[in-house]
Each structure stands twice: as C-alpha cells, then as structure tokens.
Write a protein that holds these residues in place. Structure first.
Motif, PDB file in Angstrom:
ATOM      1  N   ILE A 120       0.843  -1.201   0.000  1.00  0.00           N
ATOM      2  CA  ILE A 120       0.000   0.000   0.000  1.00  0.00           C
ATOM      3  C   ILE A 120       0.879   1.251   0.000  1.00  0.00           C
ATOM      4  O   ILE A 120       0.665   2.176  -0.781  1.00  0.00           O
ATOM      5  CB  ILE A 120      -0.974  -0.008   1.201  1.00  0.00           C
ATOM      6  CG1 ILE A 120      -2.017  -1.116   1.023  1.00  0.00           C
ATOM      7  CG2 ILE A 120      -1.645   1.351   1.389  1.00  0.00           C
ATOM      8  CD1 ILE A 120      -2.844  -1.411   2.254  1.00  0.00           C
ATOM      9  N   LEU A 121       1.876   1.260   0.880  1.00  0.00           N
ATOM     10  CA  LEU A 121       2.796   2.407   0.924  1.00  0.00           C
ATOM     11  C   LEU A 121       3.554   2.583  -0.382  1.00  0.00           C
ATOM     12  O   LEU A 121       3.827   3.709  -0.810  1.00  0.00           O
ATOM     13  CB  LEU A 121       3.800   2.248   2.068  1.00  0.00           C
ATOM     14  CG  LEU A 121       3.286   2.531   3.472  1.00  0.00           C
ATOM     15  CD1 LEU A 121       4.398   2.324   4.497  1.00  0.00           C
ATOM     16  CD2 LEU A 121       2.719   3.937   3.572  1.00  0.00           C
ATOM     17  N   ALA A 122       3.893   1.476  -1.039  1.00  0.00           N
ATOM     18  CA  ALA A 122       4.643   1.539  -2.294  1.00  0.00           C
ATOM     19  C   ALA A 122       3.829   2.199  -3.412  1.00  0.00           C
ATOM     20  O   ALA A 122       4.398   2.642  -4.417  1.00  0.00           O
ATOM     21  CB  ALA A 122       5.087   0.142  -2.711  1.00  0.00           C
ATOM     22  N   LEU A 123       2.528   2.293  -3.234  1.00  0.00           N
ATOM     23  CA  LEU A 123       1.694   2.958  -4.240  1.00  0.00           C
ATOM     24  C   LEU A 123       1.877   4.477  -4.221  1.00  0.00           C
ATOM     25  O   LEU A 123       1.688   5.134  -5.240  1.00  0.00           O
ATOM     26  CB  LEU A 123       0.225   2.609  -4.022  1.00  0.00           C
ATOM     27  CG  LEU A 123      -0.142   1.143  -4.261  1.00  0.00           C
ATOM     28  CD1 LEU A 123      -1.577   0.895  -3.802  1.00  0.00           C
ATOM     29  CD2 LEU A 123       0.032   0.760  -5.709  1.00  0.00           C
ATOM     30  N   ILE A 124       2.252   5.025  -3.085  1.00  0.00           N
ATOM     31  CA  ILE A 124       2.383   6.485  -2.965  1.00  0.00           C
ATOM     32  C   ILE A 124       3.482   7.029  -3.877  1.00  0.00           C
ATOM     33  O   ILE A 124       3.241   8.011  -4.597  1.00  0.00           O
ATOM     34  CB  ILE A 124       2.544   6.912  -1.489  1.00  0.00           C
ATOM     35  CG1 ILE A 124       1.265   6.535  -0.720  1.00  0.00           C
ATOM     36  CG2 ILE A 124       2.840   8.409  -1.380  1.00  0.00           C
ATOM     37  CD1 ILE A 124       1.340   6.713   0.772  1.00  0.00           C
ATOM     38  N   PRO A 125       4.690   6.434  -3.921  1.00  0.00           N
ATOM     39  CA  PRO A 125       5.673   6.934  -4.886  1.00  0.00           C
ATOM     40  C   PRO A 125       5.215   6.794  -6.347  1.00  0.00           C
ATOM     41  O   PRO A 125       5.551   7.641  -7.177  1.00  0.00           O
ATOM     42  CB  PRO A 125       6.909   6.064  -4.624  1.00  0.00           C
ATOM     43  CG  PRO A 125       6.725   5.516  -3.266  1.00  0.00           C
ATOM     44  CD  PRO A 125       5.247   5.425  -3.035  1.00  0.00           C
ATOM     45  N   LYS A 126       4.439   5.769  -6.631  1.00  0.00           N
ATOM     46  CA  LYS A 126       3.901   5.620  -7.991  1.00  0.00           C
ATOM     47  C   LYS A 126       2.938   6.766  -8.317  1.00  0.00           C
ATOM     48  O   LYS A 126       2.939   7.292  -9.429  1.00  0.00           O
ATOM     49  CB  LYS A 126       3.201   4.269  -8.152  1.00  0.00           C
ATOM     50  CG  LYS A 126       4.165   3.098  -8.133  1.00  0.00           C
ATOM     51  CD  LYS A 126       3.432   1.784  -8.261  1.00  0.00           C
ATOM     52  CE  LYS A 126       4.412   0.624  -8.202  1.00  0.00           C
ATOM     53  NZ  LYS A 126       3.781  -0.667  -8.399  1.00  0.00           N
ATOM     54  N   MET A 149      -2.512   6.248   3.301  1.00  0.00           N
ATOM     55  CA  MET A 149      -1.842   6.296   4.613  1.00  0.00           C
ATOM     56  C   MET A 149      -2.807   5.864   5.722  1.00  0.00           C
ATOM     57  O   MET A 149      -2.421   5.132   6.634  1.00  0.00           O
ATOM     58  CB  MET A 149      -1.297   7.695   4.892  1.00  0.00           C
ATOM     59  CG  MET A 149      -0.157   8.110   3.969  1.00  0.00           C
ATOM     60  SD  MET A 149       1.312   7.096   4.165  1.00  0.00           S
ATOM     61  CE  MET A 149       1.824   7.558   5.803  1.00  0.00           C
ATOM     62  N   LYS A 150      -4.055   6.314   5.622  1.00  0.00           N
ATOM     63  CA  LYS A 150      -5.033   5.971   6.658  1.00  0.00           C
ATOM     64  C   LYS A 150      -5.430   4.503   6.572  1.00  0.00           C
ATOM     65  O   LYS A 150      -5.606   3.848   7.605  1.00  0.00           O
ATOM     66  CB  LYS A 150      -6.267   6.880   6.550  1.00  0.00           C
ATOM     67  CG  LYS A 150      -7.127   6.826   7.773  1.00  0.00           C
ATOM     68  CD  LYS A 150      -6.360   7.284   9.009  1.00  0.00           C
ATOM     69  CE  LYS A 150      -7.213   7.231  10.244  1.00  0.00           C
ATOM     70  NZ  LYS A 150      -6.448   7.414  11.473  1.00  0.00           N
ATOM     71  N   VAL A 151      -5.542   3.958   5.368  1.00  0.00           N
ATOM     72  CA  VAL A 151      -5.844   2.523   5.215  1.00  0.00           C
ATOM     73  C   VAL A 151      -4.733   1.715   5.868  1.00  0.00           C
ATOM     74  O   VAL A 151      -4.994   0.804   6.653  1.00  0.00           O
ATOM     75  CB  VAL A 151      -6.003   2.145   3.722  1.00  0.00           C
ATOM     76  CG1 VAL A 151      -5.932   0.635   3.518  1.00  0.00           C
ATOM     77  CG2 VAL A 151      -7.310   2.691   3.175  1.00  0.00           C
TER      78      VAL A 151
END
Length: 186
Positions: A120-126, A149-151
């Motif tokens: 999930i966190l790795a999606l943020i840089p994408k 982030m909240k999920v």
C-alpha cells in the motif's frame, strides 16, 4: 446532498460542481459543461478534497460510505471534477485500480498484513511519479495519499479486510463515475 458521518458538510461543494444554472434553472452537469465551469470546479474541488481528507483522518471505518458512493456523492464529484480538469488519464486510473484489486485478492488469500501494508505504501511513490508527469492533479494525489496512509494505519487497529474493502469501494466508485461522465471516445 451527501454529508459525512463526522458532521462534515460537503453539500455546497457537491452542488456547485455537479449542477449548472441555465435559463434560470438548475440542471445536472454534462461533459460539455467542463470548459464553462472550469473556475467554479477548481475552487470547489479543492475545498471538497480538503474536507474529505480531514474526514479520512477520522478513520476509514468511520466514513459514511453511503455519502461517498451514492449518486451525487463524494466519489461522483471527485470523478467529475478530475475529469473536467483533464488531469486524470483513464489509463492511470485503471492501472492504479488494477493494482488495488490485486492487493485485495492477495489480502483475501491470506497474505501477511505487514506485506500488504508495504505494498500500500509503495503505491504512494507511484502516484507521485504520475503527479510529476502531470497524469494526475495535485488534489487527487493528496486525496489518494491521505486515504492510502489511513488505510495502512487503520489496518493495525481494525479488521484489515474490512478497512481495505471500504477503500476498494471508494476507488471503484470513482473509476465507475469517471467512466460514466467521460466515456471512452469511439
């Protein structure tokens, strides 16, 4: 109009984005209205995203899901506004949604929650990469970053599958409403 459980009122933003006055009457917007409404959409969309991001901070399971998913709800307004701005490519939205569905499948199949949280966190840089290439707008980036982030955080406190399911429903609704308002041109 939709209100979120926390008492956060977004009805003004929803009305200002989804309705246009014509000949003294209000009617629901169409794709053709985007250009004429650009300034109004930008102003109210930015306010809506700020309020929604604040609502997300209260917890994914505290979101009034009905207010987000219903016609003329939060998800439809987000989809319409980003579509009118022309800063959300259909391919980016589908690509991201497909990754989320893969993560959902893996979570249901019993993959370790910590590994899911990293994905999930790795999606943020994408998302940041897409934002840098101007394939998504700033507000949509901030919205997606806040909800991801909240999920991730809420998966530690609540039932991880239930938390992720709410997120999937929200994203699925945005994809559906975006397709409804901006169908693929033949």
């Amino acid at each position: 109009m939709a209100d979120v459980k926390s008492g956060l009122d977004v009805s003004k933003e929803l009305k200002e984005i989804l309705y246009v006055k014509e000949d003294g009457k209000e009617r629901k917007v169409e794709k053709k209205d985007c250009k004429a409404q650009k300034n109004q959409i930008n102003q109210h969309y930015e306010n809506l995203i700020k309020k929604v991001n604040q609502d997300i901070k209260n917890g994914i399971l505290n979101i009034d899901l009905e207010a987000y998913l219903q016609p003329e709800g939060v998800c439809e307004v987000i989809a319409y506004a980003v579509g009118c701005r022309g800063k959300l490519k259909r391919s980016q939205l589908r690509k991201f949604f497909n990754e989320i569905k893969t993560i959902e499948y893996d979570l249901k199949s019993g993959e370790d929650v910590k590994k899911i949280q990293i994905r999930i966190l790795a999606l943020i840089p994408k998302l940041a990469y897409s934002k840098g290439r101007e394939l998504i707008d700033e507000e949509f980036y901030e919205f997606m970053k806040a909800i991801l982030m909240k999920v991730k955080e809420d998966m530690n406190k609540e039932n991880p599958q239930e938390v992720f399911e709410v997120f999937v429903k929200i994203l699925e609704s945005i994809v559906a409403y975006h397709t409804y308002h901006f169908p693929k041109e033949a």
